[in-house]
Design a protein around this motif. Structure first.
Motif, mmCIF file in Angstrom:
data_model
loop_
_atom_site.group_PDB
_atom_site.id
_atom_site.type_symbol
_atom_site.label_atom_id
_atom_site.label_comp_id
_atom_site.label_asym_id
_atom_site.label_seq_id
_atom_site.Cartn_x
_atom_site.Cartn_y
_atom_site.Cartn_z
ATOM 1 N N ALA A 125 0.828 -1.200 0.000
ATOM 2 C CA ALA A 125 0.000 0.000 0.000
ATOM 3 C C ALA A 125 0.863 1.250 0.000
ATOM 4 N N ALA A 126 1.957 1.224 0.776
ATOM 5 C CA ALA A 126 2.857 2.377 0.830
ATOM 6 C C ALA A 126 3.524 2.613 -0.517
ATOM 7 N N ASP A 127 3.960 1.544 -1.160
ATOM 8 C CA ASP A 127 4.619 1.671 -2.465
ATOM 9 C C ASP A 127 3.650 2.150 -3.536
ATOM 10 N N GLY A 128 2.381 1.716 -3.424
ATOM 11 C CA GLY A 128 1.404 2.089 -4.431
ATOM 12 C C GLY A 128 0.900 3.505 -4.291
ATOM 13 N N GLY A 129 1.032 4.068 -3.087
ATOM 14 C CA GLY A 129 0.617 5.442 -2.866
ATOM 15 C C GLY A 129 -0.886 5.649 -2.869
ATOM 16 N N LYS A 130 -1.658 4.572 -2.823
ATOM 17 C CA LYS A 130 -3.112 4.666 -2.830
ATOM 18 C C LYS A 130 -3.677 3.775 -1.741
ATOM 19 N N TYR A 131 -4.632 4.318 -0.971
ATOM 20 C CA TYR A 131 -5.181 3.521 0.114
ATOM 21 C C TYR A 131 -6.006 2.372 -0.472
ATOM 22 N N PRO A 132 -5.804 1.151 0.028
ATOM 23 C CA PRO A 132 -6.462 -0.015 -0.578
ATOM 24 C C PRO A 132 -7.957 -0.060 -0.300
ATOM 25 N N GLU A 133 -8.641 -0.808 -1.130
ATOM 26 C CA GLU A 133 -10.086 -1.009 -0.973
ATOM 27 C C GLU A 133 -10.340 -2.409 -0.425
ATOM 28 N N LEU A 134 -11.230 -2.498 0.554
ATOM 29 C CA LEU A 134 -11.635 -3.785 1.106
ATOM 30 C C LEU A 134 -13.036 -4.108 0.593
ATOM 31 N N THR A 135 -13.186 -5.261 -0.046
ATOM 32 C CA THR A 135 -14.476 -5.701 -0.572
ATOM 33 C C THR A 135 -14.983 -6.884 0.259
ATOM 34 N N ASP A 136 -16.111 -7.446 -0.148
ATOM 35 C CA ASP A 136 -16.651 -8.626 0.542
ATOM 36 C C ASP A 136 -15.840 -9.881 0.238
ATOM 37 N N HIS A 137 -14.989 -9.831 -0.757
ATOM 38 C CA HIS A 137 -14.199 -10.986 -1.157
ATOM 39 C C HIS A 137 -13.211 -11.351 -0.050
ATOM 40 N N PRO A 138 -12.933 -12.650 0.172
ATOM 41 C CA PRO A 138 -11.921 -13.025 1.169
ATOM 42 C C PRO A 138 -10.606 -12.285 0.922
ATOM 43 N N THR A 139 -10.165 -11.547 1.934
ATOM 44 C CA THR A 139 -8.986 -10.681 1.796
ATOM 45 C C THR A 139 -8.065 -10.850 3.000
ATOM 46 N N TRP A 140 -6.817 -11.147 2.721
ATOM 47 C CA TRP A 140 -5.795 -11.247 3.770
ATOM 48 C C TRP A 140 -5.176 -9.864 3.962
ATOM 49 N N ILE A 141 -5.132 -9.419 5.220
ATOM 50 C CA ILE A 141 -4.620 -8.094 5.558
ATOM 51 C C ILE A 141 -3.374 -8.291 6.418
ATOM 52 N N ILE A 142 -2.241 -7.791 5.935
ATOM 53 C CA ILE A 142 -0.957 -8.180 6.515
ATOM 54 C C ILE A 142 -0.146 -6.968 6.956
ATOM 55 N N ASP A 143 0.350 -7.032 8.179
ATOM 56 C CA ASP A 143 1.389 -6.110 8.637
ATOM 57 C C ASP A 143 2.626 -6.956 8.899
ATOM 58 N N PRO A 144 3.651 -6.844 8.072
ATOM 59 C CA PRO A 144 4.793 -7.748 8.201
ATOM 60 C C PRO A 144 5.545 -7.589 9.514
ATOM 61 N N ILE A 145 5.710 -6.347 9.959
ATOM 62 C CA ILE A 145 6.268 -6.084 11.289
ATOM 63 C C ILE A 145 5.488 -4.917 11.883
ATOM 64 N N ASP A 146 4.540 -5.223 12.726
ATOM 65 C CA ASP A 146 3.815 -4.169 13.419
ATOM 66 C C ASP A 146 4.661 -3.771 14.626
ATOM 67 N N GLY A 147 5.086 -2.514 14.646
ATOM 68 C CA GLY A 147 6.039 -2.065 15.649
ATOM 69 C C GLY A 147 7.437 -2.003 15.071
ATOM 70 N N THR A 148 7.543 -1.441 13.852
ATOM 71 C CA THR A 148 8.852 -1.373 13.194
ATOM 72 C C THR A 148 9.841 -0.542 14.005
ATOM 73 N N THR A 149 9.387 0.556 14.606
ATOM 74 C CA THR A 149 10.295 1.367 15.421
ATOM 75 C C THR A 149 10.827 0.550 16.598
#
Length: 283
Positions: free
Chosen positions: A78-102
């Motif tokens: 999402a950061a690389d794309g520069g556009k906030y993603p859209e969530l639909t009713d379709h099965p969607t995996w939502i991932i934070d690879p490292i939450d708490g990077t700092t």
């Protein structure tokens, strides 16, 4: 699809997510011992490392291998794309690879791989793996919540004066967001009925899981994204807690905030204050 078939499917999704989270966490833990190449995104406090990108690629590729028709929302994509993603009713995996990077960069032991599966825009499977402390939180709809395979439950605290509440400054340092948060926290902290204690741990996913396992009583934040919330949401709910938007509205993971608590009573008393929070303009 029957109810029984649905539960079997969710259990399969959870089992897959657990394996992938463990693999991703091992990669992140190994990288934590090495020098880190750090970049910034939208602000000097919003950090990203090569490990974030590597872990996200691993998680998405593995999930896509198992579920090629599913959709994916990842923080770094999402950061690389520069556009906030859209969530639909379709099965969607939502991932934070490292939450708490700092935290990860500084060696503070609250960083986690967060994986959530949303169906009909609602999280139904969640895995949050604090790879530093080897704590694997997991839940699926109707299956309860666990840490390292042992059932967990929220606290029964109903009074702010007996509650430990988690909050954070967030990565976006916009004045109106910070000021509204400080104002709310100040009002909750002062006499005559102050919150017993506040803590700031720097990871939304770990904070939500802290509420889920009862070591914290509540958490609120007004500057988050879906990848910060999706994994922890179902874990809190399946541990017996409540999640909502800080205004008291039903939680929508695509909105930029969350409030969770062990009890409805405590949540309602917090909402009396957190409903005054400001939120980012983007949805």
């Amino acid at each position: 699809m029957t109810e029984e078939q649905s539960e079997v499917t969710l259990e399969e999704y959870l089992h897959t997510a657990l394996k992938i989270a463990r693999q991703a966490g091992n990669v992140a833990k190994e990288a934590s011992l090495l020098d880190k190449q750090v970049e910034t995104k939208t602000s000097t406090a919003d950090l990203v490392t090569e490990t974030d990108k590597r872990v996200e690629e691993l998680v998405i590729s593995q999930l896509r291998h198992h579920y090629p028709t599913h959709r994916f929302i990842g923080e770094e994509c999402a950061a690389d794309g520069g556009k906030y993603p859209e969530l639909t009713d379709h099965p969607t995996w939502i991932i934070d690879p490292i939450d708490g990077t700092t935290n990860f960069v500084h060696g503070y032991p609250f960083s986690a791989v967060s994986i959530g599966l949303a169906i009909d825009k609602t999280p139904v499977v969640g895995v949050v793996y604090n790879f530093v402390m080897d704590q694997m939180f997991a839940a699926r709809k109707g299956g309860g919540a666990t840490m390292n395979g042992t059932p967990i439950h929220v606290s029964k605290c109903t009074e702010p004066t007996k509650a430990m509440i988690l909050v954070d400054t967030g990565s976006t340092k916009k004045e109106r967001l910070l000021q509204s948060k400080f104002d709310v926290t100040y009002k909750l902290a002062k006499e005559p009925n102050p919150v017993e204690s506040f803590r700031c741990i720097g990871s939304a996913a770990v904070a939500m899981c802290s509420v889920a396992c009862g070591i914290a009583d509540g958490y609120y934040e007004n500057d988050l994204h879906c990848w910060d919330i999706a994994g922890g949401d179902i874990i809190v709910r399946e541990a017996g807690g409540v999640t909502m938007f800080p205004t008291g509205d039903p939680l929508d993971v695509m909105r930029r905030g969350v409030l969770c608590a062990g009890t409805q009573e405590l949540a309602a008393k917090l909402v009396a204050f957190t409903k005054q929070l400001e939120f980012p303009n983007t949805i």
